[in-house]
Design a protein around this motif. Structure first.
Motif, mmCIF file in Angstrom:
data_model
loop_
_atom_site.group_PDB
_atom_site.id
_atom_site.type_symbol
_atom_site.label_atom_id
_atom_site.label_comp_id
_atom_site.label_asym_id
_atom_site.label_seq_id
_atom_site.Cartn_x
_atom_site.Cartn_y
_atom_site.Cartn_z
ATOM 1 N N UNK A 90 0.907 -0.952 -0.073
ATOM 2 C CA UNK A 90 -0.014 -0.171 0.083
ATOM 3 C C UNK A 90 0.691 1.369 -0.308
ATOM 4 N N UNK A 91 0.652 2.050 -0.200
ATOM 5 C CA UNK A 91 0.997 3.341 -0.558
ATOM 6 C C UNK A 91 0.616 3.768 1.157
ATOM 7 N N UNK A 92 2.126 4.357 1.900
ATOM 8 C CA UNK A 92 2.704 4.719 3.189
ATOM 9 C C UNK A 92 1.691 5.891 3.507
ATOM 10 N N UNK B 283 8.814 12.588 9.372
ATOM 11 C CA UNK B 283 8.684 13.375 8.116
ATOM 12 C C UNK B 283 8.444 12.213 7.376
ATOM 13 N N UNK B 284 6.987 12.474 6.193
ATOM 14 C CA UNK B 284 6.402 11.761 5.542
ATOM 15 C C UNK B 284 7.131 12.402 4.332
ATOM 16 N N UNK B 285 7.811 11.227 3.915
ATOM 17 C CA UNK B 285 8.297 12.009 2.436
ATOM 18 C C UNK B 285 8.048 11.852 1.459
ATOM 19 N N UNK B 286 8.859 13.607 0.604
ATOM 20 C CA UNK B 286 8.047 14.048 -0.404
ATOM 21 C C UNK B 286 7.513 13.263 -1.557
ATOM 22 N N UNK C 12 4.868 7.346 10.154
ATOM 23 C CA UNK C 12 4.351 7.571 8.781
ATOM 24 C C UNK C 12 4.309 6.096 8.408
ATOM 25 N N UNK C 13 5.451 5.541 8.899
ATOM 26 C CA UNK C 13 5.656 4.700 8.423
ATOM 27 C C UNK C 13 5.036 2.834 8.930
ATOM 28 N N UNK C 14 4.163 3.053 9.372
ATOM 29 C CA UNK C 14 3.193 2.069 10.444
ATOM 30 C C UNK C 14 1.804 1.286 9.584
ATOM 31 N N UNK C 15 1.857 0.195 9.314
ATOM 32 C CA UNK C 15 0.005 -0.144 8.831
ATOM 33 C C UNK C 15 -0.324 -0.620 9.780
#
Length: 388
Positions: free
Chosen positions: A128-130, A174-177, A245-248
């Motif tokens: 899935x998209x992060x 930080x959520x990546x661009x 942001x990287x958790x599912x």
């Protein structure tokens, strides 16, 4: 777990002590847990390592424009944005996709084995998209990276791969661009299979773990002629730190423990798949306890989580071995020290596996019950389940 973010967690358990107080009375704070066992389940770090291998393979496969477009479309259309990786790759026609399909199928089997589950679960890996904010850049043609929903909540960086196999360290805060796909497992499927393993193993060892809504038998049936009393959860909320942001996605369950009608310790598992976000109040109207299964008018409830590497078979065997040494002595006996001592050391480090616990839950308990940790609450009420 903010409402805009998913939390990756399946849940595991422990049985905690029950203080002999009536409903509504104050209870003492739980004692500090004993020194944890040093041995961890054989699956520790295995699932995350398998996921990392698949993430690197998927990243390399996305050099194929057709597969990249198929993945973009599939994640946009899938419920919750998560697509099954194996079937997605198998449906493609390119050599890269066929190789990815084989890798995913093998990884599915390895993950099932690492978690002590059966080999017939089917696809487990999903992608899935992060973060939804990445969709616009992805649709505009930006090249995505691929990472895994890593277990460590406190990680400072997240490793992601590009199509050339190069690793990139992304800031965990930080959520990546740049768009990032996350490789994760279908925790709803593994939770259901894991609970089945727990029930089977507990029952095989005399800790009858039939679900809380099971029909009473024997003495319990006589005591509950025409039906049985249960405790129903009207609403529940869990509080926790905001998730990165990287958790599912999250899956949780509770374990209810006490002495059964036969005088033996019993543990009943209660799946709570709806409990995915913190700061959100849920209204499940779910039966938590079937009191006809218990000898005493008190029970313990514990909510825990793990980050994907739990081996349900090994965990059930370890805890059951401890509980079988405890005998009914005519009054409720605290179970906490023995059970927590059976858990591996990894359950008490880094990740918040133990979420919340509720003490002195009685058949007459009603209203809001705050958890012992101050990390959650639930409102309950007695509920009569009548026979048809």
């Amino acid at each position: 777990m903010s409402q805009s973010r998913l939390r990756r967690a399946t849940v595991a358990f422990a049985a905690l002590p029950l203080l002999a107080l009536g409903a509504g009375q104050a209870v003492a704070a739980p004692a500090a847990p004993p020194a944890p066992a040093t041995a961890a389940p054989a699956s520790t770090a295995r699932v995350s390592a398998i996921e990392d291998e698949v993430a690197r393979s998927l990243a390399a496969s996305l050099a194929d424009p057709a597969l990249r477009e198929r993945l973009r479309s599939a994640t946009a259309a899938a419920p919750g944005g998560a697509a099954d990786l194996g079937p997605l790759a198998a449906a493609a026609q390119s050599p890269a996709a066929r190789g990815l399909a084989d890798t995913a199928a093998q990884a599915d089997r390895r993950i099932a084995a690492a978690k002590g589950l059966g080999a017939d679960l089917g696809p487990l890996l999903r992608v899935q998209l992060a973060d939804p904010s990445m969709r616009a850049a992805l649709d505009a043609g930006a090249a995505p990276l691929v990472a895994t929903a890593v277990a460590d909540d406190h990680a400072r960086t997240v490793r992601a791969y590009d199509t050339a196999g190069r690793a990139h360290a992304l800031d965990a805060a930080t959520v990546p661009g740049r768009p990032v796909y996350l490789v994760d497992i279908d925790t709803a499927k593994t939770l259901a299979a894991g609970i089945a393993v727990l029930q089977r193993e507990f029952a095989a060892r005399g800790l009858d773990a039939a679900g809380p809504a099971a029909a009473p038998t024997g003495q319990a049936a006589q005591a509950a002629a025409g039906g049985w009393w249960g405790t129903k959860i009207s609403s529940v909320e869990v509080s926790d730190d905001e998730e990165p942001w990287f958790k599912g996605a999250a899956e949780m369950f509770s374990l209810v423990s006490g002495f059964g009608q036969d005088g033996k310790v019993r543990v009943d598992s209660v799946a709570m798949p709806y409990l995915q976000y913190d700061g959100t109040v849920y209204y499940p109207n779910q039966i938590l306890v079937n009191w006809s299964n218990y000898k005493y008018n008190l029970a313990d409830v514990v909510l825990m989580e793990d980050d994907g590497d739990t081996n349900y078979l090994a965990l059930a065997q370890a805890v059951a071995a401890v509980l079988l040494t405890i005998a009914d002595q005519g009054a409720y006996i605290p179970l906490v020290n023995a059970v927590l001592a059976a858990l591996p050391a990894s359950w008490w480090t880094d990740d918040p596996d133990y979420v919340e616990s509720w003490y002195t839950l009685a058949r007459t308990s009603s209203g809001r019950l705050n958890g012992a940790r101050g990390n959650g609450w639930m409102t309950v009420e007695p509920y009569w389940v009548s026979q048809l």
